[in-house]
Design an enzyme around this catalytic site. Structure first.
Site, PDB file in Angstrom:
ATOM      1  N   HIS A 261       9.094   8.917 -27.358  1.00 52.78           N
ATOM      2  CA  HIS A 261       8.109   9.790 -26.722  1.00 52.78           C
ATOM      3  C   HIS A 261       8.439  11.281 -26.922  1.00 52.78           C
ATOM      4  CE1 HIS A 261       5.155  11.203 -23.828  1.00 52.78           C
ATOM      5  NE2 HIS A 261       6.116  11.906 -23.246  1.00 52.78           N
TER       6      HIS A 261
ATOM      7  N   GLU B 151      -3.583  17.487 -11.333  1.00 53.02           N
ATOM      8  CA  GLU B 151      -4.058  17.889 -12.663  1.00 53.02           C
ATOM      9  C   GLU B 151      -5.552  18.165 -12.732  1.00 53.02           C
ATOM     10  OE1 GLU B 151      -1.959  15.973 -15.905  1.00 53.02           O
ATOM     11  OE2 GLU B 151      -3.700  16.308 -17.202  1.00 53.02           O
TER      12      GLU B 151
ATOM     13  N   HIS C 231       1.044  16.656 -26.218  1.00 52.35           N
ATOM     14  CA  HIS C 231       0.912  15.259 -25.824  1.00 52.35           C
ATOM     15  C   HIS C 231      -0.303  14.541 -26.415  1.00 52.35           C
ATOM     16  CE1 HIS C 231       4.207  16.140 -23.185  1.00 52.35           C
ATOM     17  NE2 HIS C 231       4.219  14.918 -22.713  1.00 52.35           N
TER      18      HIS C 231
ATOM     19  N   ARG D  56      -1.947  22.074 -14.371  1.00 52.59           N
ATOM     20  CA  ARG D  56      -0.943  21.050 -14.692  1.00 52.59           C
ATOM     21  C   ARG D  56      -1.131  20.497 -16.101  1.00 52.59           C
ATOM     22  NH1 ARG D  56       1.570  16.127 -10.975  1.00 52.59           N
ATOM     23  NH2 ARG D  56       2.920  15.364 -12.624  1.00 52.59           N
TER      24      ARG D  56
ATOM     25  N   ASN E 143       0.950  19.101 -20.729  1.00 53.28           N
ATOM     26  CA  ASN E 143       0.625  18.148 -21.794  1.00 53.28           C
ATOM     27  C   ASN E 143       0.661  18.784 -23.182  1.00 53.28           C
ATOM     28  OD1 ASN E 143       0.175  16.065 -19.947  1.00 53.28           O
ATOM     29  ND2 ASN E 143      -1.907  16.799 -19.564  1.00 53.28           N
TER      30      ASN E 143
ATOM     31  N   LYS F 129       3.686  11.519 -11.160  1.00 56.17           N
ATOM     32  CA  LYS F 129       2.836  10.694 -12.020  1.00 56.17           C
ATOM     33  C   LYS F 129       3.582   9.393 -12.281  1.00 56.17           C
ATOM     34  CE  LYS F 129       0.042  13.818 -14.809  1.00 56.17           C
ATOM     35  NZ  LYS F 129      -0.263  14.218 -16.201  1.00 56.17           N
TER      36      LYS F 129
ATOM     37  N   LYS G 152       8.445  22.986 -13.742  1.00 57.67           N
ATOM     38  CA  LYS G 152       7.503  21.893 -13.467  1.00 57.67           C
ATOM     39  C   LYS G 152       7.099  21.901 -11.995  1.00 57.67           C
ATOM     40  CE  LYS G 152       6.161  17.204 -14.094  1.00 57.67           C
ATOM     41  NZ  LYS G 152       6.320  15.955 -14.800  1.00 57.67           N
TER      42      LYS G 152
ATOM     43  N   HIS H 260       0.551  11.089 -28.060  1.00 54.03           N
ATOM     44  CA  HIS H 260       0.048   9.787 -27.630  1.00 54.03           C
ATOM     45  C   HIS H 260      -0.621   9.042 -28.785  1.00 54.03           C
ATOM     46  CE1 HIS H 260       0.114  10.998 -23.092  1.00 54.03           C
ATOM     47  NE2 HIS H 260       1.304  10.799 -23.607  1.00 54.03           N
TER      48      HIS H 260
ATOM     49  N   GLU I  77      11.026  17.810 -24.572  1.00 55.01           N
ATOM     50  CA  GLU I  77      10.316  18.215 -23.344  1.00 55.01           C
ATOM     51  C   GLU I  77      10.893  19.533 -22.803  1.00 55.01           C
ATOM     52  OE1 GLU I  77       7.667  16.659 -22.162  1.00 55.01           O
ATOM     53  OE2 GLU I  77       7.818  14.511 -22.558  1.00 55.01           O
TER      54      GLU I  77
ATOM     55  N   ARG J 253       0.829  -1.238   0.000  1.00 54.03           N
ATOM     56  CA  ARG J 253       0.000   0.000   0.000  1.00 54.03           C
ATOM     57  C   ARG J 253       0.850   1.270   0.000  1.00 54.03           C
ATOM     58  NH1 ARG J 253      -2.966  -3.310   3.404  1.00 54.03           N
ATOM     59  NH2 ARG J 253      -4.769  -4.146   2.307  1.00 54.03           N
TER      60      ARG J 253
HETATM   61  N1  LIG Z   1       5.679  10.522 -15.279  1.00 53.56           N
HETATM   62  C1  LIG Z   1       5.704  11.589 -16.034  1.00 53.56           C
HETATM   63  O1  LIG Z   1       5.336  12.682 -15.605  1.00 53.56           O
HETATM   64  C2  LIG Z   1       6.246  11.464 -17.433  1.00 53.56           C
HETATM   65  C3  LIG Z   1       6.547  12.629 -18.163  1.00 53.56           C
HETATM   66  C4  LIG Z   1       7.115  12.476 -19.427  1.00 53.56           C
HETATM   67  C5  LIG Z   1       7.349  11.212 -19.944  1.00 53.56           C
HETATM   68  N2  LIG Z   1       7.031  10.113 -19.205  1.00 53.56           N
HETATM   69  C6  LIG Z   1       7.306   8.774 -19.718  1.00 53.56           C
HETATM   70  O2  LIG Z   1       8.712   8.624 -19.861  1.00 53.56           O
HETATM   71  C7  LIG Z   1       8.973   7.624 -20.848  1.00 53.56           C
HETATM   72  C8  LIG Z   1      10.077   8.074 -21.769  1.00 53.56           C
HETATM   73  O3  LIG Z   1      11.235   8.315 -21.010  1.00 53.56           O
HETATM   74  P1  LIG Z   1      12.680   8.150 -21.642  1.00 53.56           P
HETATM   75  O4  LIG Z   1      12.749   8.892 -22.913  1.00 53.56           O
HETATM   76  O5  LIG Z   1      13.643   8.431 -20.588  1.00 53.56           O
HETATM   77  O6  LIG Z   1      12.646   6.629 -22.062  1.00 53.56           O
HETATM   78  P2  LIG Z   1      13.522   5.362 -21.573  1.00 53.56           P
HETATM   79  O7  LIG Z   1      13.413   5.188 -20.128  1.00 53.56           O
HETATM   80  O8  LIG Z   1      13.091   4.247 -22.450  1.00 53.56           O
HETATM   81  O9  LIG Z   1      14.999   5.791 -21.923  1.00 53.56           O
HETATM   82  C9  LIG Z   1      15.358   5.970 -23.277  1.00 53.56           C
HETATM   83  C10 LIG Z   1      16.536   5.066 -23.653  1.00 53.56           C
HETATM   84  O10 LIG Z   1      17.713   5.645 -23.138  1.00 53.56           O
HETATM   85  C11 LIG Z   1      18.450   4.695 -22.389  1.00 53.56           C
HETATM   86  N3  LIG Z   1      19.150   5.457 -21.363  1.00 53.56           N
HETATM   87  C12 LIG Z   1      18.605   6.143 -20.321  1.00 53.56           C
HETATM   88  N4  LIG Z   1      19.562   6.803 -19.665  1.00 53.56           N
HETATM   89  C13 LIG Z   1      20.734   6.546 -20.303  1.00 53.56           C
HETATM   90  C14 LIG Z   1      22.073   6.968 -20.127  1.00 53.56           C
HETATM   91  N5  LIG Z   1      22.405   7.830 -19.172  1.00 53.56           N
HETATM   92  N6  LIG Z   1      23.006   6.477 -20.961  1.00 53.56           N
HETATM   93  C15 LIG Z   1      22.674   5.634 -21.974  1.00 53.56           C
HETATM   94  N7  LIG Z   1      21.427   5.218 -22.215  1.00 53.56           N
HETATM   95  C16 LIG Z   1      20.478   5.676 -21.383  1.00 53.56           C
HETATM   96  C17 LIG Z   1      17.428   3.705 -21.885  1.00 53.56           C
HETATM   97  O11 LIG Z   1      18.023   2.458 -21.630  1.00 53.56           O
HETATM   98  C18 LIG Z   1      16.469   3.657 -23.070  1.00 53.56           C
HETATM   99  O12 LIG Z   1      16.956   2.765 -24.034  1.00 53.56           O
HETATM  100  C19 LIG Z   1       7.663   7.385 -21.552  1.00 53.56           C
HETATM  101  O13 LIG Z   1       7.144   6.147 -21.122  1.00 53.56           O
HETATM  102  C20 LIG Z   1       6.766   8.512 -21.076  1.00 53.56           C
HETATM  103  O14 LIG Z   1       5.406   8.161 -21.040  1.00 53.56           O
HETATM  104  C21 LIG Z   1       6.489  10.229 -17.973  1.00 53.56           C
END
Ligand SMILES: NC(=O)c1ccc[n+]([C@@H]2O[C@H](COP(=O)([O-])OP(=O)(O)OC[C@H]3O[C@@H](n4cnc5c(N)ncnc54)[C@H](O)[C@@H]3O)[C@@H](O)[C@H]2O)c1
Length: 372
Positions: A268, A239, A250, A243, A247, A145, A229, A254, A187, A123
């Site tokens: 993304h 949100e 987005h 907030r 997006n 999130k 942020k 999406h 972003e 929990r």
């Molecule tokens: N929670 C939120 O508020 C929020 C906001 C924006 C995006 N997201 C989510 O985040 C995700 C995308 O994040 P992302 O782009 O980091 O994707 P990811 O976690 O897949 O990382 C991208 C790639 O980079 C590699 N990588 C990460 N750090 C590295 C480093 N220092 N050196 C070498 N390789 C590295 C990872 O292994 C992966 O292959 C999506 O799922 C999206 O929905 C969430």
């Protein structure tokens, strides 16, 4: 030499926490995390790519804190039920207790999945975000999130669960592939576009230095993005209103991610950049912003070598109506009406609930026709 570390405090009352941004933070993770621990032990979840590059530095930085780790496959495909359930079962097998701390070491995929696992484990247990991608440092690690994807769409299963600490080590960005760095930059640009024209201008000047590896510029961009942020999340944690501005781009993103099967055809952050360009295009067609605004957005994305058009996505895409149908699955749908974040100018975005879908269809159709 000790490098300067910036601290952005996210003021959420009982759920307040610090985001620490600077060089060498992995190497002193023990000192940073220790105050949170009731016993000297953490469980770390990472992905295989990040684990191979940075887990040993974290291990060393933790000093006398015991650590066990799990490495999941890298990539968006991991952010679903099978790896989520594997993670939760692993944490239980590791006998993580309610007073323990789970560490997410990786990009947004790991941060979102591990944060959600921490939210539901017994929990709710505390977790620390150690974001390693630019996207995770400027966006996903802050704000609480968490979640995973469903076959019905992206991020449809999740919870709000704030981290107890975020450690954004600027040095780890050095191993990020260029494509992932630029996706994260999507972003960063978003923050300038949605709420701070002067920051967008700063990016126009310093964007190439950032991409080229200028550490001071990287730290400044991460610090500024996190601060923007944090201020928005403080005013609207769950949100209900403001907030939603985060997006920007987005709703398009999406739909495009769904159309490309969450595959490497479109990352993304690339979808966010294209989505921002399309949102400015729609805003201009609706007479909300000047003609110059969308051109300036595209010019900067292009100058950075980023995708900004549907035609930049390899392979076939569904038609405009099918893309709008995919937007209908987005959880930002309110009473069946599509909600977009539009802009009056660069730095001035707003939530628009009554958008003429015909204009969106026209912008998408044109963008798709440009492909042929
Ligand atoms: N929670 C939120 O508020 C929020 C906001 C924006 C995006 N997201 C989510 O985040 C995700 C995308 O994040 P992302 O782009 O980091 O994707 P990811 O976690 O897949 O990382 C991208 C790639 O980079 C590699 N990588 C990460 N750090 C590295 C480093 N220092 N050196 C070498 N390789 C590295 C990872 O292994 C992966 O292959 C999506 O799922 C999206 O929905 C969430």
């Amino acid at each position: 030499m000790t490098e300067a570390v910036d601290t952005v405090h996210v003021d959420l009352g009982a759920r307040a926490y610090d985001v620490r941004i600077g060089r060498g933070l992995l190497g002193r993770a023990g000192a940073e995390i220790s105050p949170l621990l009731k016993r000297k032990r953490v469980t770390v979840v990472t992905d295989e790519t990040v684990g191979a590059l940075h887990l040993s530095a974290l291990r060393e930085g933790l000093g006398d804190i015991a650590m066990t780790s799990l490495a999941l496959p890298a990539g968006e495909g991991t952010k679903g039920w099978p790896e989520f359930s594997r993670t939760v079962e692993w944490l239980l097998a590791e006998k993580v207790e309610r007073r323990d701390v789970v560490v997410a070491l990786g990009g947004g995929v790991i941060g979102d999945l591990v944060g959600f696992a921490a939210a539901v484990l017994r929990r709710g247990v505390r977790f620390v975000q150690v974001p390693t991608s630019l996207l995770a440092q400027v966006d996903s690690s802050v704000g609480g999130k968490t979640g995973i994807n469903s076959v019905h769409g992206k991020n449809l299963v999740g919870a709000f669960h704030q981290p107890s600490l975020v450690l954004a080590d600027i040095d780890v960005l050095g191993t990020l592939p260029k494509r992932d760095f630029l996706a994260g930059y999507g972003e960063v640009v978003k923050y300038g576009l949605l709420g701070h024209a002067a920051f967008f201008e700063w990016l126009e000047k310093h964007g190439s230095a950032l991409a080229g590896g200028d550490l001071a510029a990287r730290q400044q961009a991460v610090q500024h993005s996190v601060m923007m942020k944090a201020r928005i999340v403080e005013r609207d944690e769950t949100e209900e209103g403001e907030r939603a501005l985060l997006n920007l781009g987005h709703t398009f993103c999406h739909a495009l991610e769904s159309a490309t099967g969450y595959s490497s055809r479109l990352l993304h952050g690339e979808g966010v950049a294209i989505g921002c360009a399309l949102a400015f295009e729609v805003s201009q067609r609706l007479g909300l912003c000047s003609q110059e605004a969308p051109s300036r957005v595209r010019a900067h994305l292009k100058a950075m070598g980023m995708k900004c058009d549907l035609s930049d996505i390899p392979g076939d895409l569904p038609d405009a109506d099918a893309l709008i149908g995919l937007m209908g699955q987005d959880k930002k749908v309110v009473d069946g009406r599509l909600r977009f974040i539009l802009a009056r100018s660069i730095g001035e975005a707003f939530v628009a609930d009554n958008v003429d879908t015909g204009v969106v269809r026209a912008v998408l159709t044109e963008s798709l026709m440009n492909r042929r």
